[in-house]
Scaffold this motif. Sequence first.
Motif, PDB file in Angstrom:
ATOM      1  N   LEU A  62       0.828  -1.212   0.000  1.00  0.00           N
ATOM      2  CA  LEU A  62       0.000   0.000   0.000  1.00  0.00           C
ATOM      3  C   LEU A  62       0.861   1.259   0.000  1.00  0.00           C
ATOM      4  CD1 LEU A  62      -2.724  -1.196   2.529  1.00  0.00           C
ATOM      5  CD2 LEU A  62      -3.100  -0.645   0.110  1.00  0.00           C
ATOM      6  N   ALA A  63       2.044   1.182   0.614  1.00  0.00           N
ATOM      7  CA  ALA A  63       2.951   2.332   0.613  1.00  0.00           C
ATOM      8  C   ALA A  63       3.521   2.590  -0.778  1.00  0.00           C
ATOM      9  CB  ALA A  63       4.085   2.104   1.610  1.00  0.00           C
ATOM     10  N   GLN A  64       3.558   1.558  -1.627  1.00  0.00           N
ATOM     11  CA  GLN A  64       4.073   1.733  -2.988  1.00  0.00           C
ATOM     12  C   GLN A  64       2.973   2.198  -3.949  1.00  0.00           C
ATOM     13  OE1 GLN A  64       7.368   0.989  -2.602  1.00  0.00           O
ATOM     14  NE2 GLN A  64       6.652   0.236  -0.600  1.00  0.00           N
ATOM     15  N   SER A 118       2.421  -9.989 -17.308  1.00  0.00           N
ATOM     16  CA  SER A 118       1.778  -9.987 -15.995  1.00  0.00           C
ATOM     17  C   SER A 118       1.147  -8.652 -15.644  1.00  0.00           C
ATOM     18  CB  SER A 118       2.793 -10.373 -14.911  1.00  0.00           C
ATOM     19  OG  SER A 118       3.730  -9.322 -14.707  1.00  0.00           O
ATOM     20  N   GLY A 119       1.686  -7.568 -16.200  1.00  0.00           N
ATOM     21  CA  GLY A 119       1.202  -6.249 -15.832  1.00  0.00           C
ATOM     22  C   GLY A 119       1.653  -5.831 -14.449  1.00  0.00           C
ATOM     23  N   ALA A 120       2.573  -6.597 -13.860  1.00  0.00           N
ATOM     24  CA  ALA A 120       3.035  -6.307 -12.495  1.00  0.00           C
ATOM     25  C   ALA A 120       4.069  -5.190 -12.503  1.00  0.00           C
ATOM     26  CB  ALA A 120       3.624  -7.563 -11.864  1.00  0.00           C
ATOM     27  N   ARG A 121       4.012  -4.355 -11.497  1.00  0.00           N
ATOM     28  CA  ARG A 121       5.019  -3.321 -11.280  1.00  0.00           C
ATOM     29  C   ARG A 121       5.972  -3.706 -10.154  1.00  0.00           C
ATOM     30  NH1 ARG A 121       5.408  -0.670 -15.877  1.00  0.00           N
ATOM     31  NH2 ARG A 121       3.369  -0.052 -16.663  1.00  0.00           N
ATOM     32  N   THR A 143       9.717  -2.079  -9.274  1.00  0.00           N
ATOM     33  CA  THR A 143      10.387  -2.412  -8.016  1.00  0.00           C
ATOM     34  C   THR A 143      10.660  -3.907  -7.947  1.00  0.00           C
ATOM     35  OG1 THR A 143       9.255  -0.603  -6.869  1.00  0.00           O
ATOM     36  CG2 THR A 143      10.240  -2.328  -5.494  1.00  0.00           C
ATOM     37  N   LEU A 144      11.899  -4.251  -7.646  1.00  0.00           N
ATOM     38  CA  LEU A 144      12.282  -5.644  -7.442  1.00  0.00           C
ATOM     39  C   LEU A 144      12.568  -5.826  -5.958  1.00  0.00           C
ATOM     40  CD1 LEU A 144      13.003  -8.446  -8.551  1.00  0.00           C
ATOM     41  CD2 LEU A 144      15.329  -7.611  -8.951  1.00  0.00           C
ATOM     42  N   LEU A 159      15.483  -1.259  -6.314  1.00  0.00           N
ATOM     43  CA  LEU A 159      15.743  -2.486  -5.573  1.00  0.00           C
ATOM     44  C   LEU A 159      15.297  -2.288  -4.130  1.00  0.00           C
ATOM     45  CD1 LEU A 159      19.239  -3.761  -6.750  1.00  0.00           C
ATOM     46  CD2 LEU A 159      17.083  -5.014  -6.870  1.00  0.00           C
ATOM     47  N   ALA A 160      14.552  -3.242  -3.612  1.00  0.00           N
ATOM     48  CA  ALA A 160      14.095  -3.162  -2.226  1.00  0.00           C
ATOM     49  C   ALA A 160      14.455  -4.462  -1.516  1.00  0.00           C
ATOM     50  CB  ALA A 160      12.586  -2.921  -2.176  1.00  0.00           C
TER      51      ALA A 160
END
Length: 544
Positions: A62-64, A118-121, A143-144, A159-160
């Motif tokens: 949710l923070a992203q 996938s449409g994933a971020r 974000t990875l 990178l996280a």
Amino acid sequence: MSLPADPPPVERLLGRGRGTLGELFLARAERSAERPFLRFGERTWTYEEGMWEAQRFAGWVLAQAPGGDASGMRVASFLPNRPAAMWAWLGTLLAGAVYVPLNRSHRGALLEDMVERSGARILVADRDGTDVLSRLSLTEIDTLLVVEGAAEIEFGGRLAAWEQVAASEPRTRPATDPRALAEVMYTSGTTGRSKAVLLPHNYLLRGSGWVAWSLSLREDDVVHGWLPLFHIGGQLDMVLCFIAAGGAIALHPTFSQSRFWSEVEACGATHFIGFSNVLEIIWAMESTPTDRETTLRGGIAGGIPPNLHRGFEERFDLRLYDVYGMTESEPLAFPHPGTLPPVGAAGQPNPDFELAILGESGERLPADSLGEIVARPLVPDVTFAGYEGDVEAYAEATAGLWIHTGDLGRIDEQGNAYFVDRIKHAIRRRGENISTFELERVLTAHPQVADCSAVGVPSPLGEEDVKVMVVPAPDAALDPAALREWCEKEMASFMVPRYVEVVESLPRGPTGKVLKEELVGVSESVFDAEAERFRDNADTGRVR
């Protein structure tokens, strides 16, 4: 028999038969806070502790999200079975986002295609996973997130590290619409490009409720689970049904023959899960006087071999449950409580569906006829919502207002459903359709055969010839010619294999299914009965 209007575990938790997975997990954690939820290695999390882990991941997601709203936002995962995979999955759902589990076995262009589609971020991986991903162009990912910390990987985005998740404020904002998209799950892609299956919340919720109902699961039940969490069986039949009932999941990275019984004893498992090959492996273990003295009372499997079904139950003093379904609709058939389906049958239809058998022209066939198994939902939102980006495939899969499984099967007079084979695996030879599933069942009855697989290969006379790959039993000297002669006595003439190849092992995917597309070649070293017959005729001077 009288059936409940809704799956009892779901109805008791939510007060209704429809809902979302976030609502399911929140309700279960509230009711069973102190009960064990997840065991991995030596660590056990209660439902309350598991909820905090998932909520921290939800808070991080949710923070992203723009404006703190993750509705429709997609999170992809490239994780093996481990606690972080569970928290990422459940946390994504608690954030109201959409989860996209990626098959950990995939590599290269196929994996890159799935990531892009996938449409994933956000993409979650561990250190080993980032080594695989480092060879890909991850241009669609912002974000990875790396479980063991930020790995050394060339990545143009952010990178996280998982430590950021652990430090996040626990939050929840789950979807509340049962029709909302919960996951995008890819099919195996054995007949073409993998399809991106759209799975609504209510489908997964009700399906897991029916499995819990079928197995009569209780709060004190524990499943020995190893199926991958990126697989519909690993999610619905191994985890969600136990959440619905309030049971516990003893999660393992993979199935281990040498550790199976010690793992069962360590976690006090009451159920285990697997496919037919796992049953064969367990059955082949040396029998001991304590075989019946275990905590197990049930096993969940797909395609239980009829030749060992009742013997397996008697030897280990448990009940085997065959749950039949597919990524698009799971489950479609299973044993109803109080019933004992005939050997070879999956059981009665899921009460949410009507099942039928269709002929080649789409006509509905009478009882005990062989044809394609099809299904029709009787209530809303209990099946897949489409194939993303492939409208034509979806139209084909739902032609005639039926869900076409692509499976050959039959339904008897009592309504029991029998799986016979995948249509794409069936072999067409001399005008006859051969079920590789049934052919393999005959072969595994041979005392010197530990494992086998059958495929069709192009025949110079048209249609196909039968090729079988066999793995010898320990210390067996398996002779291909002798095995073929045995087949001539045990099966119809049109089923007898032309080619017999003895191999050390069969290629299998992460769920244990044989990768048949890798077995269709015929080398010169493979035993060929036709070539042998030609040589025999040449030696005797006879003309064929």
